[in-house]
Write a protein that holds these residues in place. Structure first.
Motif, PDB file in Angstrom:
ATOM      1  N   TRP A 298       0.851  -1.183   0.000  1.00  0.00           N
ATOM      2  CA  TRP A 298       0.000   0.000   0.000  1.00  0.00           C
ATOM      3  C   TRP A 298       0.891   1.238   0.000  1.00  0.00           C
ATOM      4  CZ3 TRP A 298       1.538  -2.666   4.117  1.00  0.00           C
ATOM      5  CH2 TRP A 298       1.897  -2.008   5.300  1.00  0.00           C
ATOM      6  N   ARG A 299       0.278   2.418  -0.068  1.00  0.00           N
ATOM      7  CA  ARG A 299       1.002   3.676  -0.264  1.00  0.00           C
ATOM      8  C   ARG A 299       1.914   3.593  -1.494  1.00  0.00           C
ATOM      9  NH1 ARG A 299       1.427   3.734   5.577  1.00  0.00           N
ATOM     10  NH2 ARG A 299      -0.066   5.230   6.389  1.00  0.00           N
ATOM     11  N   LEU A 300       1.387   3.017  -2.553  1.00  0.00           N
ATOM     12  CA  LEU A 300       2.132   2.896  -3.799  1.00  0.00           C
ATOM     13  C   LEU A 300       1.783   4.068  -4.718  1.00  0.00           C
ATOM     14  CD1 LEU A 300       1.565  -0.906  -4.506  1.00  0.00           C
ATOM     15  CD2 LEU A 300       3.713   0.137  -3.777  1.00  0.00           C
ATOM     16  N   ASP A 301       2.764   4.934  -4.990  1.00  0.00           N
ATOM     17  CA  ASP A 301       2.523   5.959  -6.004  1.00  0.00           C
ATOM     18  C   ASP A 301       2.632   5.301  -7.379  1.00  0.00           C
ATOM     19  OD1 ASP A 301       5.243   5.538  -6.342  1.00  0.00           O
ATOM     20  OD2 ASP A 301       5.836   7.470  -5.483  1.00  0.00           O
ATOM     21  N   ARG A 302       2.546   6.112  -8.424  1.00  0.00           N
ATOM     22  CA  ARG A 302       2.574   5.543  -9.775  1.00  0.00           C
ATOM     23  C   ARG A 302       3.864   4.760 -10.008  1.00  0.00           C
ATOM     24  NH1 ARG A 302      -1.082   3.841 -13.146  1.00  0.00           N
ATOM     25  NH2 ARG A 302       0.311   2.063 -13.140  1.00  0.00           N
ATOM     26  N   ASP A 303       5.000   5.315  -9.555  1.00  0.00           N
ATOM     27  CA  ASP A 303       6.275   4.615  -9.723  1.00  0.00           C
ATOM     28  C   ASP A 303       6.287   3.308  -8.933  1.00  0.00           C
ATOM     29  OD1 ASP A 303       7.222   6.563 -11.393  1.00  0.00           O
ATOM     30  OD2 ASP A 303       8.391   7.616  -9.850  1.00  0.00           O
ATOM     31  N   GLY A 304       5.718   3.334  -7.731  1.00  0.00           N
ATOM     32  CA  GLY A 304       5.682   2.129  -6.908  1.00  0.00           C
ATOM     33  C   GLY A 304       4.859   1.028  -7.544  1.00  0.00           C
ATOM     34  N   ARG A 305       3.744   1.413  -8.147  1.00  0.00           N
ATOM     35  CA  ARG A 305       2.921   0.415  -8.833  1.00  0.00           C
ATOM     36  C   ARG A 305       3.662  -0.156 -10.037  1.00  0.00           C
ATOM     37  NH1 ARG A 305      -2.745   3.774  -9.150  1.00  0.00           N
ATOM     38  NH2 ARG A 305      -2.242   5.049  -7.331  1.00  0.00           N
ATOM     39  N   ASP A 306       4.357   0.736 -10.769  1.00  0.00           N
ATOM     40  CA  ASP A 306       5.107   0.267 -11.933  1.00  0.00           C
ATOM     41  C   ASP A 306       6.217  -0.697 -11.516  1.00  0.00           C
ATOM     42  OD1 ASP A 306       3.507   1.780 -13.570  1.00  0.00           O
ATOM     43  OD2 ASP A 306       4.937   3.435 -13.782  1.00  0.00           O
ATOM     44  N   ARG A 307       6.873  -0.411 -10.388  1.00  0.00           N
ATOM     45  CA  ARG A 307       7.938  -1.314  -9.919  1.00  0.00           C
ATOM     46  C   ARG A 307       7.373  -2.674  -9.539  1.00  0.00           C
ATOM     47  NH1 ARG A 307       9.807   3.370  -7.362  1.00  0.00           N
ATOM     48  NH2 ARG A 307       8.898   2.725  -5.364  1.00  0.00           N
ATOM     49  N   LEU A 308       6.207  -2.667  -8.896  1.00  0.00           N
ATOM     50  CA  LEU A 308       5.583  -3.934  -8.511  1.00  0.00           C
ATOM     51  C   LEU A 308       5.192  -4.731  -9.755  1.00  0.00           C
ATOM     52  CD1 LEU A 308       4.529  -5.713  -6.199  1.00  0.00           C
ATOM     53  CD2 LEU A 308       2.364  -4.490  -6.337  1.00  0.00           C
ATOM     54  N   VAL A 309       4.574  -4.062 -10.710  1.00  0.00           N
ATOM     55  CA  VAL A 309       4.193  -4.734 -11.953  1.00  0.00           C
ATOM     56  C   VAL A 309       5.431  -5.253 -12.678  1.00  0.00           C
ATOM     57  CG1 VAL A 309       3.193  -4.383 -14.250  1.00  0.00           C
ATOM     58  CG2 VAL A 309       2.038  -3.452 -12.232  1.00  0.00           C
ATOM     59  N   GLY A 310       6.501  -4.445 -12.702  1.00  0.00           N
ATOM     60  CA  GLY A 310       7.726  -4.860 -13.372  1.00  0.00           C
ATOM     61  C   GLY A 310       8.355  -6.082 -12.733  1.00  0.00           C
ATOM     62  N   ALA A 311       8.337  -6.131 -11.404  1.00  0.00           N
ATOM     63  CA  ALA A 311       8.906  -7.289 -10.702  1.00  0.00           C
ATOM     64  C   ALA A 311       8.110  -8.551 -10.998  1.00  0.00           C
ATOM     65  CB  ALA A 311       8.952  -7.019  -9.201  1.00  0.00           C
TER      66      ALA A 311
END
Length: 568
Positions: free
Chosen positions: A121-134
């Motif tokens: 949680w507390r995922l900004d746009r970059d955080g979501r992209d990093r999660l999706v990328g992983a």
């Protein structure tokens, strides 16, 4: 069958078996659990298939669950779900399974997602992209955000230099339970989990009950969308919960306490267990509480999931190793509770207030409130505000003061349209009531409730019919299915609202809502079925023009709903 707390519970045994077996339960695994616990296989299978945390089929390599409930919907949860579903479609079968999930209890960091039972949680746009990328590349997943302590003035209620657990130590020496009960009554401490029942009256009933065993149970299973305040207390001041439960034990004569906590609160469970371990080391728990002859042991039970577990008798059923389906009342748990014994059930906040009240006195506590309310209040606020979170405020603070003060105002300078005063079950209030104090009588007059103080702010531009449907889907999804009115009525309500949001609704079908709501309120076994109609009833009452636009004009004023036009 007998269920003793000093042996493995069925849920705990199933959890261990699921972990050993790679994340799911085979028939052989369930047979072994049944044999080890000497219970019928059909009973074990019934428990395993009831709770959402248990799986009876092999999961994908990564199981990704995206919250789709109220606060996450307001903060981009649907888009995040679509992004992850698109990703899953590009990978080999069995690599990633993406699905919606009920509230993860991270409303202040929406949108929230669980990957292999770890919450992000507390995922900004970059955080979501990093999660999706992983997930796409199969590399290491990001480290989740750690729980953030609440800025609470009363997280340590004792004067500087006074050791923790001072109120408990005094009680252990004096044995003056009557004084404790009198102080809590004078402080007007009420249950902070929803019902608002006077805490001291409940404790007194268990104290006066004649039984060879009694229990103190803390309900830390806040699973309703928007409800996060108890999580904040567990993060910030778990010692207050430990002390409050031990005081309740000494007052009532209970020798054992259980904290029932949702499994999504894994980081908070670690914090709580450490606080309990420290309390044993300090000598304020165990066979000799604070050096006295009093006994009080405390343990943690991790729930296998399900919103219905927040209902007190359903929670007891789960603790006893059964499907979490509510019991008929009476008898009340204070007379016939856990294992048929007198039981106090309070939530985290109620119990955490006790040490502060006993440390400073009832007059001090009452003086902390406003607008006729006593004490201070932990409030969770989420949705369209700049600083979602858990805040300690005077009881009786207005919604305007909460939003414009600690919550930092409406996000992006938007205008407030509606308020959810207390989670999904409290319905929606229009912005014109923003100066209503968070206080029992004022909110009842407004047609809502204090409840669990789970405030969700809704900005202009949001579709109220869409949000009412979102909440209705939550209740239908979380119905335990025990009683016919709730099981069928909640689904019927969803179907009616789905038609409205597709431009296929009509006035005649909406007219059946009153009869459906009356049936649900009068015939459902527990509170879940009784509150199912509340969201749409409040939208019809306060936003009738918006509903009329959907039904009469086949138009969604906010452009949220995909209107397909004529009735089919």
């Amino acid at each position: 069958m007998t269920n003793q707390l000093d042996r493995p519970e069925i849920a705990e045994a199933l959890e261990a078996a699921q972990h050993r077996n790679g994340g799911y339960l085979t028939q052989d695994a369930m047979r072994r659990v049944a044999a080890e616990l000497a219970v019928p296989l059909h009973h074990v299978h019934g428990v395993a298939t009831f709770f959402p945390h248990f799986r009876v089929e092999a999961p994908a390599r990564h199981e990704v669950r995206v919250c789709v409930d109220l606060s996450c919907r307001l903060r981009g949860g649907a888009t995040f779900l679509d992004d992850l579903a698109t990703l899953a479609g590009t990978l080999p079968a069995g690599e990633i399974a993406v699905m919606p999930v009920s509230c993860l209890g991270r409303c202040d960091g929406a949108p929230a997602v669980s990957v292999d039972d770890v919450s992000y949680w507390r995922l900004d746009r970059d955080g979501r992209d990093r999660l999706v990328g992983a997930l796409r590349t199969g590399t290491a997943l990001p480290v989740p955000v750690a729980p953030v302590p609440v800025a609470a003035a009363h997280a340590d209620p004792y004067p500087s230099g006074t050791p923790r657990y001072a109120a408990l130590r005094r009680l252990a020496v004096s044995g003056d339970a009557a004084s404790v009960l009198a102080t809590l009554k004078a402080a007007q401490l009420r249950g902070m989990g929803g019902a608002g029942f006077p805490a001291a009256v409940k404790w007194e009933a268990v104290r006066n009950a004649v039984a060879d065993e009694k229990y103190i149970v803390c309900n830390a299973d806040e699973s309703e969308p928007g409800t996060i305040k108890d999580r904040g207390i567990l993060t910030t001041a778990p010692h207050l919960l430990v002390e409050g439960m031990a005081i309740a034990g000494l007052v009532t004569g209970a020798r054992r306490g259980i904290v029932y906590i949702r499994h999504e609160y894994a980081p908070e469970t670690v914090i709580l267990r450490q606080a309990i371990a420290d309390a044993y080391i300090e000598g304020v728990l165990g066979a000799s509480v604070a050096g006295s002859r009093q006994v009080f042991d405390l343990e943690v039970f991790v729930s296998p999931g399900g919103y219905i577990c927040g209902e007190e008798t359903a929670l007891l059923e789960a603790l006893e190793g059964r499907r979490a389906q509510p019991r008929l009342k009476p008898p009340l748990p204070v007379f016939v509770g856990l294992h048929g014994k007198p039981t106090v059930i309070n939530n985290v906040e109620t119990l955490a207030h006790v040490p502060a009240i006993l440390a400073h006195g009832s007059e001090w506590y009452v003086g902390k409130g406003r607008a006729g309310a006593a004490g201070f209040k932990f409030v969770g606020i989420s949705g369209d505000v700049e600083r979602p979170g858990v805040y300690e405020v005077p009881f009786g603070t207005t919604f305007r003061e909460l939003i414009d003060g600690p919550a930092g105002g409406m996000s992006g300078g938007r205008v407030l349209k509606a308020i959810v005063p207390s989670g999904a079950s409290s319905g929606f209030l229009p912005a014109r009531l923003v100066d209503t104090p968070m206080e029992w009588g004022a909110l009842a007059k407004a047609g809502s409730m204090v409840g669990s103080s789970a405030v969700v702010a809704v900005a202009e531009g949001r579709c109220m019919v869409d949000l009412a449907l979102n909440v209705a889907r939550f209740f239908a999804r979380e119905s335990c299915g025990k009683c016919w009115p709730c099981r069928v009525g909640s689904e019927k309500l969803v179907h009616i609202l789905e038609d409205v949001t597709r431009g296929q609704g009509d006035g005649a079908r909406l007219g059946t809502l009153d009869d459906l709501a009356l049936t649900l309120r009068q015939t459902s076994i527990c509170g879940l079925g009784q509150v199912v109609p509340a969201p749409i009833a409040s939208v019809l009452a306060h936003f009738p023009d918006e509903v009329a636009a959907h039904v009469r004009d086949r138009r969604c004023p906010s452009g949220t709903c995909t209107m397909t036009g004529a009735n089919g």
